[in-house]
Design an enzyme around this catalytic site. Structure first.
Site, PDB file in Angstrom:
ATOM      1  CE1 TYR A  17     124.643  43.069 125.549  1.00  0.00           C
ATOM      2  CE2 TYR A  17     126.672  44.084 126.297  1.00  0.00           C
ATOM      3  CZ  TYR A  17     125.853  42.980 126.200  1.00  0.00           C
ATOM      4  OH  TYR A  17     126.241  41.798 126.761  1.00  0.00           O
ATOM      5  N   GLY A  52     131.811  45.332 136.220  1.00  0.00           N
ATOM      6  CA  GLY A  52     133.175  45.752 135.917  1.00  0.00           C
ATOM      7  C   GLY A  52     133.470  45.629 134.444  1.00  0.00           C
ATOM      8  CG  HIS A  69     133.718  33.443 120.132  1.00  0.00           C
ATOM      9  ND1 HIS A  69     132.698  32.606 119.750  1.00  0.00           N
ATOM     10  CD2 HIS A  69     133.133  34.422 120.869  1.00  0.00           C
ATOM     11  CE1 HIS A  69     131.556  33.072 120.236  1.00  0.00           C
ATOM     12  NE2 HIS A  69     131.788  34.158 120.912  1.00  0.00           N
TER      13      HIS A  69
END
Ligand code: SAM
Length: 345
Positions: free
Chosen positions: A147, A235, A255
């Protein structure tokens, strides 16, 4: 085999694999499939080049290769003799506007996965991800790299996640009969794509998604549907409490992370879930011998080069789930990219 010794067809195909991928990625990036889908009939290479502002020679070779790959077809075209037309597969999966478009998947593979994989050798040598070398980031956790910086990178990743469930969502939602679970929470559920498939398959269950606050904001802003029956919670599943549920879904979560983080998350879910409740893991499962399927083996390398986790065979998930206190582990191989593993408290 003897025929490979006589002439290494398979090896040559593998050497070429990245170039084949790049032909599709570049055609997507240039907008070839969108143009062909919107055109009333086959278009000549010259016409495509003109519309997409590319060289004629370059476009001709790109279209020829796409025909060779059977992604495009050659058809008689008015005036120009011959022209290129999209195959049904290209129209359905490669054009941007189609209902089953995998365009986001292409973009992510091209712009993020491809650069990471140039450092695969280093990833194997060092046994760790290559986010720092590839993107100059020294992330605390791999999602800071996923991100990184801006909305654009986040949306690209979310688009990638969303695309997978166009293909596998229904098979995963119905791999087991989950109708006995009233409250389903998809942890790390990203855009809500899989959660929506669950809501469709189990209309009398309530389905919600928990993800990081910035992801939930983007999901609501860019991926919401009219009359969405999926609720979003913000959250952190490692740090905070998770909402109570009868079934927790962890799709492509285990994973991503090292063993001890997976175990502590699963233990938390075991402690939080209602009696009779369970957990559904969704992953590309290796064979017990780890000798296939090739796609899962490749995904496992991808986890090495980008994340902190790995793909596992059924026994790997069973052991994790048992260690966290879950039992009655059932495995369903869908025969597609992703498989489902169900266990109860
Ligand atoms: N489950 C989705 C799917 O299969 O399409 C997304 C899988 S993606 C590999 C991992 C997801 O976990 C991302 O949506 C990411 O934002 C989310 N995630 C990562 N760390 C998290 C955390 N600490 N708490 C909640 N969500 C987290």
């Amino acid at each position: 085999s003897q025929s490979e010794l006589d002439y290494p067809f398979k090896l040559l195909e593998y050497f070429n694999g990245f170039r084949v991928s790049k032909v599709i990625f570049s055609a997507c990036e240039l907008g070839v499939f969108d143009l062909l889908l919107g055109a009333p009939g086959p278009l000549s290479a010259r016409h495509v080049a003109h519309e997409l502002r590319t060289s004629v020679d370059g476009m001709e070779r790109l279209l020829d290769a796409l025909v060779g790959m059977e992604v495009l077809e050659v058809e008689p075209a008015e005036g120009t003799g011959e022209g290129e037309d999209s195959s049904d597969v290209a129209n359905l999966y490669l054009a941007r506007g189609s209902s089953k478009s995998l365009h986001h998947m292409m973009t992510y593979q091209n712009q993020t996965v491809y650069p990471l994989w140039t450092h695969l050798g280093d990833a194997v040598r060092e046994g760790r991800n290559q986010n720092e070398k590839t993107f100059g980031l020294q992330p605390e956790d791999p999602f800071q790299a996923v991100y990184r910086s801006d909305d654009e990178e986040m949306l690209k990743f979310m688009g990638l996640m969303d695309s997978s469930w166009i293909l596998d969502g229904h098979d995963i939602a119905t791999a087991f009969d989950l109708s006995c679970f009233q409250k389903i929470v998809d942890l790390g559920g990203c855009t809500g794509a899989l959660a929506r498939e669950m809501a469709k398959a189990y209309p009398s269950s309530s389905v919600s998604v928990l993800d990081l606050p910035t992801v939930v904001d983007a999901a609501k802003k860019y991926f919401s549907r009219e009359n969405d029956d999926v609720v979003f919670h913000s959250g952190d599943f490692f740090l905070g409490d998770v909402p109570p549920a009868d079934l927790y879904v962890l799709a492509r979560i285990v994973h991503d992370w090292p063993e001890e983080k997976c175990l502590s998350l699963l233990r938390k879910l075991h402690d939080t879930c209602r009696p009779g409740g369970g957990v559904l893991l969704v992953e590309a499962m290796l064979l017990e011998t780890r000798r296939g399927p090739l796609m899962a083996q490749i995904f496992s390398l991808n986890m090495l080069v980008q994340m902190e986790g790995r793909e596992r065979p059924p026994s790997g998930y069973t052991r994790l789930l048992n260690d966290a206190g879950f039992h009655d582990v059932q495995v369903c191989r869908t025969g597609k990219s992703y498989d489902a593993i169900l266990a109860v408290r």
